[in-house]
Design a protein around this motif. Structure first.
Motif, PDB file in Angstrom:
ATOM      1  N   GLU A 145      19.532 -62.453  -9.132  1.00  0.00           N
ATOM      2  CA  GLU A 145      19.581 -63.780  -9.754  1.00  0.00           C
ATOM      3  C   GLU A 145      18.323 -64.578  -9.437  1.00  0.00           C
ATOM      4  OE1 GLU A 145      23.241 -66.206  -9.789  1.00  0.00           O
ATOM      5  OE2 GLU A 145      24.148 -64.553  -8.656  1.00  0.00           O
ATOM      6  N   ARG A 146      17.899 -64.514  -8.169  1.00  0.00           N
ATOM      7  CA  ARG A 146      16.732 -65.312  -7.755  1.00  0.00           C
ATOM      8  C   ARG A 146      15.462 -64.838  -8.442  1.00  0.00           C
ATOM      9  NH1 ARG A 146      18.885 -64.346  -2.145  1.00  0.00           N
ATOM     10  NH2 ARG A 146      20.305 -66.087  -1.710  1.00  0.00           N
ATOM     11  N   ALA A 147      15.443 -63.547  -8.861  1.00  0.00           N
ATOM     12  CA  ALA A 147      14.258 -63.044  -9.554  1.00  0.00           C
ATOM     13  C   ALA A 147      14.005 -63.823 -10.840  1.00  0.00           C
ATOM     14  CB  ALA A 147      14.427 -61.555  -9.861  1.00  0.00           C
ATOM     15  N   LEU A 148      15.054 -64.323 -11.462  1.00  0.00           N
ATOM     16  CA  LEU A 148      14.914 -65.156 -12.663  1.00  0.00           C
ATOM     17  C   LEU A 148      15.089 -66.638 -12.336  1.00  0.00           C
ATOM     18  CD1 LEU A 148      16.825 -63.133 -15.420  1.00  0.00           C
ATOM     19  CD2 LEU A 148      14.372 -63.288 -15.027  1.00  0.00           C
ATOM     20  N   GLY A 149      15.228 -66.945 -11.054  1.00  0.00           N
ATOM     21  CA  GLY A 149      15.441 -68.329 -10.653  1.00  0.00           C
ATOM     22  C   GLY A 149      14.134 -69.088 -10.514  1.00  0.00           C
ATOM     23  N   VAL A 150      14.194 -70.187  -9.805  1.00  0.00           N
ATOM     24  CA  VAL A 150      13.038 -71.069  -9.656  1.00  0.00           C
ATOM     25  C   VAL A 150      12.105 -70.521  -8.592  1.00  0.00           C
ATOM     26  CG1 VAL A 150      12.266 -73.384  -9.065  1.00  0.00           C
ATOM     27  CG2 VAL A 150      14.379 -73.075 -10.373  1.00  0.00           C
ATOM     28  N   ASP A 151      10.860 -70.266  -8.982  1.00  0.00           N
ATOM     29  CA  ASP A 151       9.790 -69.917  -8.044  1.00  0.00           C
ATOM     30  C   ASP A 151       8.888 -71.141  -7.966  1.00  0.00           C
ATOM     31  OD1 ASP A 151       7.387 -69.065  -6.861  1.00  0.00           O
ATOM     32  OD2 ASP A 151       7.694 -67.009  -7.528  1.00  0.00           O
ATOM     33  N   THR A 152       8.949 -71.845  -6.855  1.00  0.00           N
ATOM     34  CA  THR A 152       8.220 -73.120  -6.760  1.00  0.00           C
ATOM     35  C   THR A 152       6.709 -72.926  -6.909  1.00  0.00           C
ATOM     36  OG1 THR A 152       8.278 -72.898  -4.340  1.00  0.00           O
ATOM     37  CG2 THR A 152       9.986 -74.264  -5.370  1.00  0.00           C
ATOM     38  N   ASP A 153       6.165 -71.785  -6.462  1.00  0.00           N
ATOM     39  CA  ASP A 153       4.725 -71.546  -6.622  1.00  0.00           C
ATOM     40  C   ASP A 153       4.356 -71.464  -8.097  1.00  0.00           C
ATOM     41  OD1 ASP A 153       4.352 -71.526  -3.890  1.00  0.00           O
ATOM     42  OD2 ASP A 153       4.521 -69.351  -3.714  1.00  0.00           O
ATOM     43  N   GLN A 154       5.174 -70.714  -8.855  1.00  0.00           N
ATOM     44  CA  GLN A 154       4.903 -70.604 -10.290  1.00  0.00           C
ATOM     45  C   GLN A 154       5.069 -71.951 -10.990  1.00  0.00           C
ATOM     46  OE1 GLN A 154       7.275 -67.518 -12.029  1.00  0.00           O
ATOM     47  NE2 GLN A 154       6.252 -65.855 -10.923  1.00  0.00           N
ATOM     48  N   GLU A 155       6.065 -72.706 -10.571  1.00  0.00           N
ATOM     49  CA  GLU A 155       6.282 -74.013 -11.196  1.00  0.00           C
ATOM     50  C   GLU A 155       5.111 -74.957 -10.929  1.00  0.00           C
ATOM     51  OE1 GLU A 155       8.848 -74.628 -13.237  1.00  0.00           O
ATOM     52  OE2 GLU A 155       9.537 -72.570 -12.896  1.00  0.00           O
ATOM     53  N   MET A 156       4.550 -74.889  -9.724  1.00  0.00           N
ATOM     54  CA  MET A 156       3.392 -75.728  -9.421  1.00  0.00           C
ATOM     55  C   MET A 156       2.183 -75.309 -10.249  1.00  0.00           C
ATOM     56  SD  MET A 156       4.465 -77.979  -7.345  1.00  0.00           S
ATOM     57  CE  MET A 156       2.906 -78.716  -6.889  1.00  0.00           C
ATOM     58  N   GLN A 157       2.030 -74.008 -10.482  1.00  0.00           N
ATOM     59  CA  GLN A 157       0.946 -73.549 -11.349  1.00  0.00           C
ATOM     60  C   GLN A 157       1.138 -74.056 -12.771  1.00  0.00           C
ATOM     61  OE1 GLN A 157       0.706 -69.283 -11.032  1.00  0.00           O
ATOM     62  NE2 GLN A 157       0.464 -69.322  -8.814  1.00  0.00           N
ATOM     63  N   LYS A 158       2.399 -74.071 -13.219  1.00  0.00           N
ATOM     64  CA  LYS A 158       2.678 -74.616 -14.557  1.00  0.00           C
ATOM     65  C   LYS A 158       2.280 -76.086 -14.630  1.00  0.00           C
ATOM     66  CE  LYS A 158       6.565 -71.571 -15.732  1.00  0.00           C
ATOM     67  NZ  LYS A 158       8.022 -71.536 -16.036  1.00  0.00           N
ATOM     68  N   LEU A 159       2.550 -76.815 -13.555  1.00  0.00           N
ATOM     69  CA  LEU A 159       2.193 -78.233 -13.545  1.00  0.00           C
ATOM     70  C   LEU A 159       0.686 -78.428 -13.716  1.00  0.00           C
ATOM     71  CD1 LEU A 159       4.413 -79.956 -10.815  1.00  0.00           C
ATOM     72  CD2 LEU A 159       4.432 -80.362 -13.277  1.00  0.00           C
ATOM     73  N   LEU A 160      -0.101 -77.563 -13.096  1.00  0.00           N
ATOM     74  CA  LEU A 160      -1.558 -77.668 -13.246  1.00  0.00           C
ATOM     75  C   LEU A 160      -1.969 -77.430 -14.697  1.00  0.00           C
ATOM     76  CD1 LEU A 160      -2.750 -75.771 -10.026  1.00  0.00           C
ATOM     77  CD2 LEU A 160      -2.749 -78.245 -10.441  1.00  0.00           C
ATOM     78  N   LEU A 161      -1.349 -76.423 -15.339  1.00  0.00           N
ATOM     79  CA  LEU A 161      -1.667 -76.150 -16.744  1.00  0.00           C
ATOM     80  C   LEU A 161      -1.223 -77.299 -17.636  1.00  0.00           C
ATOM     81  CD1 LEU A 161      -0.652 -72.374 -16.960  1.00  0.00           C
ATOM     82  CD2 LEU A 161      -2.960 -73.341 -16.780  1.00  0.00           C
ATOM     83  N   ILE A 162      -0.056 -77.865 -17.334  1.00  0.00           N
ATOM     84  CA  ILE A 162       0.446 -78.998 -18.122  1.00  0.00           C
ATOM     85  C   ILE A 162      -0.487 -80.189 -17.965  1.00  0.00           C
ATOM     86  CG2 ILE A 162       2.330 -80.656 -18.344  1.00  0.00           C
ATOM     87  CD1 ILE A 162       4.216 -78.371 -17.461  1.00  0.00           C
ATOM     88  N   GLU A 163      -0.992 -80.381 -16.739  1.00  0.00           N
ATOM     89  CA  GLU A 163      -1.921 -81.487 -16.490  1.00  0.00           C
ATOM     90  C   GLU A 163      -3.190 -81.324 -17.312  1.00  0.00           C
ATOM     91  OE1 GLU A 163      -4.343 -83.551 -12.739  1.00  0.00           O
ATOM     92  OE2 GLU A 163      -3.203 -81.719 -12.457  1.00  0.00           O
ATOM     93  N   GLN A 164      -3.670 -80.082 -17.379  1.00  0.00           N
ATOM     94  CA  GLN A 164      -4.879 -79.822 -18.174  1.00  0.00           C
ATOM     95  C   GLN A 164      -4.619 -80.083 -19.659  1.00  0.00           C
ATOM     96  OE1 GLN A 164      -6.071 -75.813 -17.267  1.00  0.00           O
ATOM     97  NE2 GLN A 164      -6.390 -76.251 -15.074  1.00  0.00           N
ATOM     98  N   ALA A 165      -3.464 -79.630 -20.142  1.00  0.00           N
ATOM     99  CA  ALA A 165      -3.123 -79.862 -21.551  1.00  0.00           C
ATOM    100  C   ALA A 165      -2.987 -81.358 -21.834  1.00  0.00           C
ATOM    101  CB  ALA A 165      -1.819 -79.144 -21.897  1.00  0.00           C
ATOM    102  N   TYR A 166      -2.376 -82.077 -20.880  1.00  0.00           N
ATOM    103  CA  TYR A 166      -2.210 -83.522 -21.063  1.00  0.00           C
ATOM    104  C   TYR A 166      -3.577 -84.200 -21.120  1.00  0.00           C
ATOM    105  CZ  TYR A 166      -0.195 -88.190 -20.479  1.00  0.00           C
ATOM    106  OH  TYR A 166       0.180 -89.497 -20.669  1.00  0.00           O
TER     107      TYR A 166
END
Length: 484
Positions: free
Chosen positions: A443-464
């Motif tokens: 289950e955790r393999a498809l759960g929240v990976d905080t490292d990946q989520e933080m990387q997404k935030l950086l990409l979202i920031e760039q897009a913004y």
């Protein structure tokens, strides 16, 4: 592309970035929240007349591994069942006592045998006769305690059954209500992820009490069935029925009708056996405690008590006993009545004739319970006969005994059976716990990976930032045109 189209494109990008930031932030904040399913925003491009027209938010997708969740629920039910089993037998082992423990049943048998041996060497010593009576009384007290603990376990199980039945009924009703709300939200095109999280948490709780399988239905709804096919929820929730009993004595059984069974939508259902509709889980285990495991243990300890009474009620041991008179050990002061054996261990008592607190005298241990007056103080024949009776190999008339044994050996066999059952239940519990942990990893393999989520935030920031720059540039162009 016109300036207006450029502004619309950038504005849709900013909106998508803002919504993506919200989704990622929720994922990070709920990384450790029970039942939370990771969210992903679904985006697609929008084209008008061959020109780019921005990005569209198609919805929020909840990412979970349903196969792992289904396996974990079944394993959790097995773990809960084994936990109740192990807990009951551990408690029974604890009250019976391990060999060598002070106050253990085996230790008290050894103490009683030792005081008889000491009294044989000095039958004239009143203190040694008193020690025999005292050790016999302590042995009786341990039989009483074991019987009491078994009945307490049965009553506790009965109350817990009532609590779990009430919890399952309430939880199924809440799941049915969530089904309706989820269907309405999906029909309106809104995100039901929060309700899906809560529904998963509720189903997880039910699965520990009764193992279940989840079946998807249209509109985001689910149906719940037991592994053996009984419906707990399919449109409308099922209703379990049970009536708690305030007090349970050893003679009360479900077979006699003195105890309540379980009903499903008004129909009686079995909880024991591989094919039982509601087998497995903690609810079935509580029924097993009340109606099987505790009843078996009670029958075994009663058989031990009966064997002890019969060893000392034999006229060949004490020729002074009148026909039908009780020996050293009694059924609440009376002679044994085989028809009244249930609960005998709890009624086991010392014969009042040798108990000074009941106007008895210790010399009767030397001269016979039916003796009219004290005999020669050096006569140890009765004490020797008592020791021989305690050490004689016998097979109890009732109960389930593999081999004959002396009184202490039978007590050891009782403890051995209890310990073996506890160890088996603990092994089952450990195995189920490993399965649960394995499914949780999936289950955790498809759960929240905080490292990946933080990387997404950086990409979202760039897009913004990029979309904001486009809007700034368009604004500068409009301002320049107005100056002209």
């Amino acid at each position: 592309m016109s300036i207006a189209s450029t502004l619309n494109n950038a504005l849709s990008g900013l909106t998508a970035a803002a919504r993506s930031t919200e989704v990622v932030s929720n994922n990070i904040a709920n990384a450790m929240t029970e039942g939370y399913g990771r969210r992903e925003i679904m985006l697609s491009s929008v084209a008008v007349a061959g020109q780019g027209a921005g990005v569209r938010i198609d919805g929020i997708q909840r990412i979970v591994d349903q196969t792992a969740i289904a396996g974990r629920r079944l394993a959790a039910g097995a773990e809960a069942h084994a936990s109740v089993d192990a807990g009951f037998h551990a408690g029974l082992e604890r009250v019976t006592g391990l060999p060598g423990d002070p106050g253990a049943l085996g230790t008290l048998f050894a103490e009683f045998s030792a005081t008889l041996a000491e009294a044989q060497s000095r039958p004239d010593d009143a203190s040694r006769l008193a020690a025999v009576a005292g050790s016999a009384d302590r042995l009786i007290g341990q039989f009483n305690l074991i019987s009491t603990e078994i009945q307490t376990a049965r009553m506790t199980a009965d109350r817990e059954i009532a609590n779990q039945v009430r919890e399952v009924n309430d939880t199924l009703a809440r799941i049915a209500d969530l089904n309706g709300q989820i269907r309405l939200l999906q029909g309106a095109g809104r995100d039901p992820s929060g309700l899906l999280d809560e529904r998963q948490r509720l189903i997880d709780r039910v699965s520990e009490i009764i193992p279940i399988r989840e079946v998807p239905r249209e509109g985001g709804q689910v149906a719940l069935y037991t592994p053996n096919g009984s419906a707990l929820l399919d449109g409308r929730p099922a209703e379990l029925g049970f009536t708690a009993t305030g007090y349970i004595d050893p003679a009360m059984t479900i077979g006699s009708g003195a105890l309540s069974g379980l009903t499903l939508n008004g129909r009686a259902v079995a909880t024991a056996g591989d094919s039982a509709p509601l087998a497995g889980g903690s609810l079935a285990a509580q029924f097993s405690v009340r109606d099987e495991w505790a009843v078996t243990a009670d029958a075994q300890i009663d058989a031990l008590a009966r064997d002890l009474i019969e060893r000392f009620a034999d006229p060949s041991v004490d020729p002074t006993l009148a026909p039908g008179a009780p020996g050293l050990f009694t059924d609440a002061g009376a002679a044994l009545d085989p028809a009244e054996e249930p609960g005998l261990a709890g009624r086991l008592a010392l014969n009042a004739l040798v108990d000074p607190d009941q106007a008895g005298t210790h010399w009767r241990l030397r001269d016979g319970l039916g003796a009219a007056a004290p005999g020669p103080v050096g006569e140890a024949g009765l004490l020797i006969a008592m020791s021989d009776a305690l050490a004689a190999d016998r097979t109890p008339v009732t109960g389930d005994w593999a081999t004959p044994g002396d009184a202490a050996g039978l007590a050891a066999a009782f403890l051995s059976d209890v310990s073996a059952r506890q160890q088996s239940a603990e092994a089952d519990q450990t195995h189920a716990a490993f399965l649960v942990e394995g499914y949780l990893r999936d289950e955790r393999a498809l759960g929240v990976d905080t490292d990946q989520e933080m990387q997404k935030l950086l990409l979202i920031e760039q897009a913004y930032a990029a979309n904001a720059r486009v809007m700034q540039t368009a604004d500068d162009m409009i301002a320049r045109l107005l100056e002209i």
